[in-house]
Design an enzyme around this catalytic site. Structure first.
Site, PDB file in Angstrom:
ATOM      1  CG  ASP A 116      22.900  32.382   0.657  1.00  0.00           C
ATOM      2  OD1 ASP A 116      22.542  32.362   1.921  1.00  0.00           O
ATOM      3  OD2 ASP A 116      22.082  32.434  -0.294  1.00  0.00           O
TER       4      ASP A 116
ATOM      5  CG  HIS B 286      17.005  29.386   6.220  1.00  0.00           C
ATOM      6  ND1 HIS B 286      17.677  29.745   5.225  1.00  0.00           N
ATOM      7  CD2 HIS B 286      15.826  30.186   6.236  1.00  0.00           C
ATOM      8  CE1 HIS B 286      17.190  30.952   4.614  1.00  0.00           C
ATOM      9  NE2 HIS B 286      15.807  31.155   5.089  1.00  0.00           N
TER      10      HIS B 286
ATOM     11  CE  LYS C  17      17.075  37.257  -0.078  1.00  0.00           C
ATOM     12  NZ  LYS C  17      17.420  35.886   0.006  1.00  0.00           N
TER      13      LYS C  17
ATOM     14  CG  ASN D  80      -0.215   0.190   2.613  1.00  0.00           C
ATOM     15  OD1 ASN D  80       0.982  -0.028   2.584  1.00  0.00           O
ATOM     16  ND2 ASN D  80      -1.046  -0.107   3.590  1.00  0.00           N
TER      17      ASN D  80
END
Length: 324
Positions: free
Chosen positions: A218, A130, A192, A37
């Site tokens: 970055d 982040h 930005k 499944n």
């Protein structure tokens, strides 16, 4: 290190094997299977009872598949009476979902953190999140590593006397400033605005970049739209040379090709927190500009310190280089 057991999911087994090689312990086997499944099932095929269990799995494409796999690994370890379960997550992709910046929007970073804890994780080892506030999403201890030392060691081979480290945005400026101190460089940042996942505008660069050697830093490069926009501004300001560096080289949707085709980009440097598709035609065609640094030694040392009850933050206690 008899009481340690290290398992890997299917996201990045090469990194897990390298970490185990530095630790001097075997990588314990795990089996991932699928029912008819389409549901996943995970079996940890080594003893976990009262052992210090480390589960290595970055959340990379397909992210949801690897996330469920990691949750099942946590559950299997808890059901096997593991003494402690540490999730080693070199890349936490849901960390980008960290703020409510639109009505009725989900906070995936917090939800996935809750899921990992509910599944049995008692500690998390992450690399270059982040945003720092993601720490607070977890109700268990988080050891947060960064790859700045590895990146700094690489760039010290060059003449850095006229170098400026440039962050694409103000949110990453603190990390860029720390990196600049490590290599004795100046720092600058882009102003930005993001309008969509792949549409950004950088209106200006704050700092001295004219006639200087620039390292664009970055945390991750996915589609590369931010870096490409920043390169346009840097060219307008008359930089002397450009190199690009990041921790997580995701290089989605042809980003690596677009970046390496920029004739004034001398080098693109990333780490192996995520698997770089070395077999892909795109990588083979542009590998001359790409440098992949290993963070396995840093992860292995952090795992060793966690296991022995030593300080992980002490890994970063090093005097910075004076800025010229």
């Amino acid at each position: 290190m008899r009481d340690i057991a290290v398992f890997s999911g299917s996201a990045h087994p090469d990194l897990a094997a390298e970490v185990c090689a530095h630790l001097g312990v075997p990588l314990s086997p795990a089996r991932v299977s699928r029912f008819a499944n389409d549901c996943l099932e995970v079996q940890l095929r080594a003893n976990c009872r009262e052992r210090d269990v480390f589960l290595i799995q970055p959340l990379v494409k397909p992210v949801q598949e690897h996330l469920v796999e990691l949750l099942l690994m946590c559950d299997a370890a808890r059901g096997a009476s593991a003494g402690r379960i540490t999730v080693v997550m070199p890349h936490y992709s849901y960390a980008r979902s960290d703020k409510k910046d639109a009505p009725r929007i989900s906070l995936g970073g917090r939800l996935v953190a809750d899921l990992l804890v509910a599944a049995g994780a008692s500690r998390v080892l992450a690399m270059t999140l982040h945003a720092p506030q993601v720490h607070g999403f977890f109700s268990v201890p988080v050891d947060h590593l960064h790859a700045l030392r590895e990146l700094a060691e690489h760039f010290r081979q060059y003449d850095l006397s006229r170098t400026t480290v440039v962050s694409p945005d103000l949110g990453n400026a603190k990390e860029a400033a720390a990196f600049a101190r490590m290599i004795g460089a100046r720092v600058a940042a882009g102003a930005k605005q993001r309008y969509a996942d792949d549409r950004v505008i950088i209106s200006s660069v704050i700092g001295d970049v004219a006639g200087r050697d620039v390292i664009v830093l970055d945390d991750e490069i996915a589609k590369g739209s931010t870096v490409l926009e920043l390169l346009d501004r840097l060219r307008e300001l008359g930089t002397r040379s450009i190199r690009v560096a990041c921790t997580h080289g995701l290089f989605a949707a042809g980003a690596l090709k677009r970046l390496t085709e920029q004739s004034d980009v001398l080098e693109i440097v990333c780490t192996n927190t995520v698997p770089v598709p070395v077999a892909d035609e795109e990588y083979r065609a542009h590998k001359d500009k790409l440098r992949i640094l290993s963070i396995a030694p840093a992860l292995a040392e952090a795992v060793r310190r966690i296991h022995n009850g030593e300080s992980v933050s002490a890994l970063f206690d090093a005097p910075p280089t004076e800025q010229p």
